[in-house]
Motif scaffolding. Structure first.
Motif, mmCIF file in Angstrom:
data_model
loop_
_atom_site.group_PDB
_atom_site.id
_atom_site.type_symbol
_atom_site.label_atom_id
_atom_site.label_comp_id
_atom_site.label_asym_id
_atom_site.label_seq_id
_atom_site.Cartn_x
_atom_site.Cartn_y
_atom_site.Cartn_z
ATOM 1 N N UNK A 38 36.476 32.356 22.655
ATOM 2 C CA UNK A 38 37.455 32.110 23.750
ATOM 3 C C UNK A 38 37.042 30.988 24.718
ATOM 4 N N UNK A 39 37.931 30.013 24.638
ATOM 5 C CA UNK A 39 37.602 28.583 25.517
ATOM 6 C C UNK A 39 37.854 29.016 26.991
ATOM 7 N N UNK A 40 37.073 29.146 27.811
ATOM 8 C CA UNK A 40 37.439 29.574 29.173
ATOM 9 C C UNK A 40 38.127 28.724 29.955
ATOM 10 N N UNK A 41 37.917 27.427 29.487
ATOM 11 C CA UNK A 41 38.514 26.319 30.287
ATOM 12 C C UNK A 41 39.966 26.272 29.792
ATOM 13 N N UNK A 42 40.349 26.628 28.623
ATOM 14 C CA UNK A 42 41.766 26.526 28.056
ATOM 15 C C UNK A 42 42.358 27.838 28.624
ATOM 16 N N UNK A 43 41.705 28.720 28.780
ATOM 17 C CA UNK A 43 42.411 29.909 29.215
ATOM 18 C C UNK A 43 42.870 29.895 30.868
ATOM 19 N N UNK A 44 41.986 29.124 31.643
ATOM 20 C CA UNK A 44 42.106 28.992 32.804
ATOM 21 C C UNK A 44 43.238 27.971 33.245
ATOM 22 N N UNK A 45 43.272 27.064 32.228
ATOM 23 C CA UNK A 45 44.536 25.891 32.313
ATOM 24 C C UNK A 45 45.729 26.746 32.193
ATOM 25 N N UNK A 46 45.820 27.648 31.125
ATOM 26 C CA UNK A 46 47.175 28.540 30.869
ATOM 27 C C UNK A 46 47.353 29.376 31.931
ATOM 28 N N UNK A 47 46.276 29.905 32.401
ATOM 29 C CA UNK A 47 46.444 30.982 33.815
ATOM 30 C C UNK A 47 47.244 29.858 34.894
ATOM 31 N N UNK A 48 46.639 28.766 35.289
ATOM 32 C CA UNK A 48 47.014 27.810 36.329
ATOM 33 C C UNK A 48 48.495 27.502 36.065
ATOM 34 N N UNK A 49 48.926 27.286 34.684
ATOM 35 C CA UNK A 49 50.220 26.857 34.479
ATOM 36 C C UNK A 49 50.986 27.941 34.813
ATOM 37 N N UNK A 73 50.541 36.024 33.995
ATOM 38 C CA UNK A 73 49.250 35.771 34.755
ATOM 39 C C UNK A 73 48.186 36.806 34.924
ATOM 40 N N UNK A 74 48.813 38.095 34.998
ATOM 41 C CA UNK A 74 47.758 39.185 34.987
ATOM 42 C C UNK A 74 47.022 39.509 33.688
ATOM 43 N N UNK A 75 47.803 39.231 32.727
ATOM 44 C CA UNK A 75 47.209 39.278 31.336
ATOM 45 C C UNK A 75 45.955 38.453 31.223
ATOM 46 N N UNK A 76 46.230 37.160 31.580
ATOM 47 C CA UNK A 76 45.407 35.898 31.269
ATOM 48 C C UNK A 76 44.326 36.122 32.358
ATOM 49 N N UNK A 77 44.441 36.837 33.552
ATOM 50 C CA UNK A 77 43.461 37.070 34.120
ATOM 51 C C UNK A 77 42.405 38.039 33.741
ATOM 52 N N UNK A 78 42.891 39.082 32.879
ATOM 53 C CA UNK A 78 42.105 39.943 32.100
ATOM 54 C C UNK A 78 41.280 39.522 31.243
ATOM 55 N N UNK A 79 42.134 38.215 30.294
ATOM 56 C CA UNK A 79 41.245 37.379 29.327
ATOM 57 C C UNK A 79 40.299 36.686 30.017
ATOM 58 N N UNK A 80 40.368 36.025 31.075
ATOM 59 C CA UNK A 80 39.479 35.249 31.745
ATOM 60 C C UNK A 80 38.227 36.140 32.357
ATOM 61 N N UNK A 81 38.617 37.203 32.509
ATOM 62 C CA UNK A 81 37.306 38.173 32.977
ATOM 63 C C UNK A 81 36.620 39.063 31.617
ATOM 64 N N UNK A 82 37.048 38.712 30.592
ATOM 65 C CA UNK A 82 36.645 39.261 29.335
ATOM 66 C C UNK A 82 37.023 40.704 29.189
ATOM 67 N N UNK A 83 38.144 41.136 29.866
ATOM 68 C CA UNK A 83 38.352 42.596 29.589
ATOM 69 C C UNK A 83 39.143 42.445 28.214
#
Length: 129
Positions: A38-49, A73-83
């Motif tokens: 999981x590329x955290x920066x990529x996930x964060x960029x998708x979340x921001x979009x 966005x809620x799902x992407x937050x869970x990905x960002x948190x490693x859930x």
């Protein structure tokens, strides 16, 4: 004049949203191509979009777009948190949800079937919990 009645504002929202949707699709497909890493920066960029789409849709009172983007966005937050791990079924559900956003934009708005939007939201629901 309310924002949702301002043609210039609507055109800007649609253009920016289409650009963000392209970035989201590219990012999600990149995540799918590298399962387990999981590329955290990529996930964060998708979340921001997704967040930006949600905010603009909320301002313009596009409730369906706002709801889809918020759920994603809620799902992407869970990905960002490693859930959650962005596996193929999750990526597919997100891509289909953002396809609905695309369908809801501009002149294509009339092609977005309410049952399709609801089905795609339901597909995301299992990841929100």
């Amino acid at each position: 004049m309310p924002y949702e009645d301002d043609k210039e504002v609507l055109e800007a929202f649609e253009e920016e949203t289409r650009e963000r949707l392209e970035d989201i699709e590219t990012g999600l497909l990149d995540l799918e191509r590298s399962p387990g890493a999981v590329d955290g920066e990529r996930v964060h960029a998708i979340f921001r979009a997704a967040h930006s789409i949600k905010a603009g849709a909320g301002l313009l009172k596009f409730k369906d777009i706002e709801m889809i983007a918020h759920r994603a966005e809620n799902i992407l937050q869970r990905v960002r948190n490693g859930e959650l791990t962005p596996d193929a079924p999750l990526i597919t559900a997100l891509l289909e949800a953002f396809d609905s956003v695309h369908d809801l934009l501009g002149e294509r708005r009339t092609h977005a079937d309410a049952s399709t939007v609801q089905r795609r939201l339901a597909a995301l629901e299992r990841y929100v919990r």
